[in-house]
Motif scaffolding. Sequence first.
Motif, PDB file in Angstrom:
ATOM      1  N   ARG A 160       0.831  -1.194   0.000  1.00  0.00           N
ATOM      2  CA  ARG A 160       0.000   0.000   0.000  1.00  0.00           C
ATOM      3  C   ARG A 160       0.869   1.250   0.000  1.00  0.00           C
ATOM      4  O   ARG A 160       1.977   1.257   0.536  1.00  0.00           O
ATOM      5  N   ALA A 161       0.320   2.306  -0.588  1.00  0.00           N
ATOM      6  CA  ALA A 161       0.931   3.622  -0.518  1.00  0.00           C
ATOM      7  C   ALA A 161      -0.019   4.525   0.254  1.00  0.00           C
ATOM      8  O   ALA A 161      -1.241   4.317   0.240  1.00  0.00           O
ATOM      9  N   ASN A 162       0.542   5.514   0.943  1.00  0.00           N
ATOM     10  CA  ASN A 162      -0.312   6.397   1.728  1.00  0.00           C
ATOM     11  C   ASN A 162       0.224   7.814   1.723  1.00  0.00           C
ATOM     12  O   ASN A 162       1.438   8.046   1.672  1.00  0.00           O
ATOM     13  N   ILE A 163      -0.703   8.758   1.768  1.00  0.00           N
ATOM     14  CA  ILE A 163      -0.399  10.183   1.863  1.00  0.00           C
ATOM     15  C   ILE A 163      -1.193  10.730   3.038  1.00  0.00           C
ATOM     16  O   ILE A 163      -2.397  10.474   3.147  1.00  0.00           O
ATOM     17  N   GLY A 164      -0.534  11.458   3.928  1.00  0.00           N
ATOM     18  CA  GLY A 164      -1.240  11.930   5.106  1.00  0.00           C
ATOM     19  C   GLY A 164      -0.706  13.237   5.648  1.00  0.00           C
ATOM     20  O   GLY A 164       0.427  13.641   5.360  1.00  0.00           O
ATOM     21  N   THR A 165      -1.534  13.903   6.445  1.00  0.00           N
ATOM     22  CA  THR A 165      -1.140  15.112   7.157  1.00  0.00           C
ATOM     23  C   THR A 165      -1.612  14.998   8.601  1.00  0.00           C
ATOM     24  O   THR A 165      -2.620  14.344   8.889  1.00  0.00           O
ATOM     25  N   HIS A 166      -0.881  15.633   9.504  1.00  0.00           N
ATOM     26  CA  HIS A 166      -1.227  15.643  10.922  1.00  0.00           C
ATOM     27  C   HIS A 166      -0.997  17.060  11.439  1.00  0.00           C
ATOM     28  O   HIS A 166       0.125  17.557  11.435  1.00  0.00           O
ATOM     29  N   LEU A 167      -2.071  17.712  11.875  1.00  0.00           N
ATOM     30  CA  LEU A 167      -2.004  19.092  12.362  1.00  0.00           C
ATOM     31  C   LEU A 167      -2.363  19.107  13.844  1.00  0.00           C
ATOM     32  O   LEU A 167      -3.375  18.534  14.248  1.00  0.00           O
ATOM     33  N   ILE A 168      -1.529  19.786  14.648  1.00  0.00           N
ATOM     34  CA  ILE A 168      -1.766  19.907  16.079  1.00  0.00           C
ATOM     35  C   ILE A 168      -1.607  21.362  16.492  1.00  0.00           C
ATOM     36  O   ILE A 168      -0.662  22.049  16.073  1.00  0.00           O
TER      37      ILE A 168
END
Length: 316
Positions: free
Chosen positions: A271-279
């Motif tokens: 699998r390939a994945n693209i993500g963002t995490h904002l805090i």
Amino acid sequence: MRLFFKSSVFVLLFLSQLSFSQLIQTKLPDTISHWEQKNVVGFDISQIAFMNWNAGGNSSVSGLLKGNFVRKYSNNNIKWLNELIVRYGVNKQDGVELRKTDDTFQVNSTFGYRKDTISNWYHSAKFNFNTQFTNGYSYPNTDKAISKLFAPAYIFLGIGAEYVNKEKKLTVYLSPLTQKTTLVLDQTLANQGAFGVDKASYDVDGNLISKGKKSRTELGVLVTSGYKKELWKNITFENRMSLYSDYINNFGNIDMDWQMQLDLIVNEYVRANIGTHLIYDDDIKAKEEFAGEQITVGPKVQLKQMLGIGLVYNFK
């Protein structure tokens, strides 16, 4: 006589088979489990190398180990969801020490009860625990850690209502009464007042009068949401958001934790994945490097972007 014997044997066999069938029918419902489980482990890797590259650049390799373990109980009007999320990633560049890129240990548990099987609303209680595995640094400074195991650790415990729509794969949790506990179990960081705890006090000569507190408790309102949908075949989008505001200290000042991820399924194992995490957390003060010293500045938006491809294994 022989005919009678054969007939008797046939009747006994028939009755025993009938009794066995009845036994299965009566026992089978009791053996049906109301538990569902999911275990997913994966490893993402990315690498780039240069040799006599005219435009320049540094060779690097990154790795991310991740796991997601779910235990779900569902029986008529009762629902209990438990989830363990672990992630740990590192990066190595030419001429640069090994650096941490991801570090998460998170436990989520939500228990819900509804009055009937028609309603999508549950009376719910939610527990969340979040910390990290290893020390964190404000690179390139690796002499002083800015975070450690259980420094910080966050505990959310509250009651409220949860809306669950299985068809749309949407959940929304509303809690007007949630306790947030921040733990900073490292005394050095606690003395600095890291992550919002009360810092140590000193006299005019710099002598310690009282140590910094290792915990801080808040009471406020919590709103969380989760959404997952298959946008196209083998392409899945997942969104998680958490909003919290303390009643006593600066009510209306919202702490945010927002994650989005796009999974592209190549096959069962790749699998390939693209993500963002904002805090954003007003209690977390950023640190910057000035003239070789770490200076604490005000709170800032923390943003992390992720892109990876790797192996995924599902097991029960």
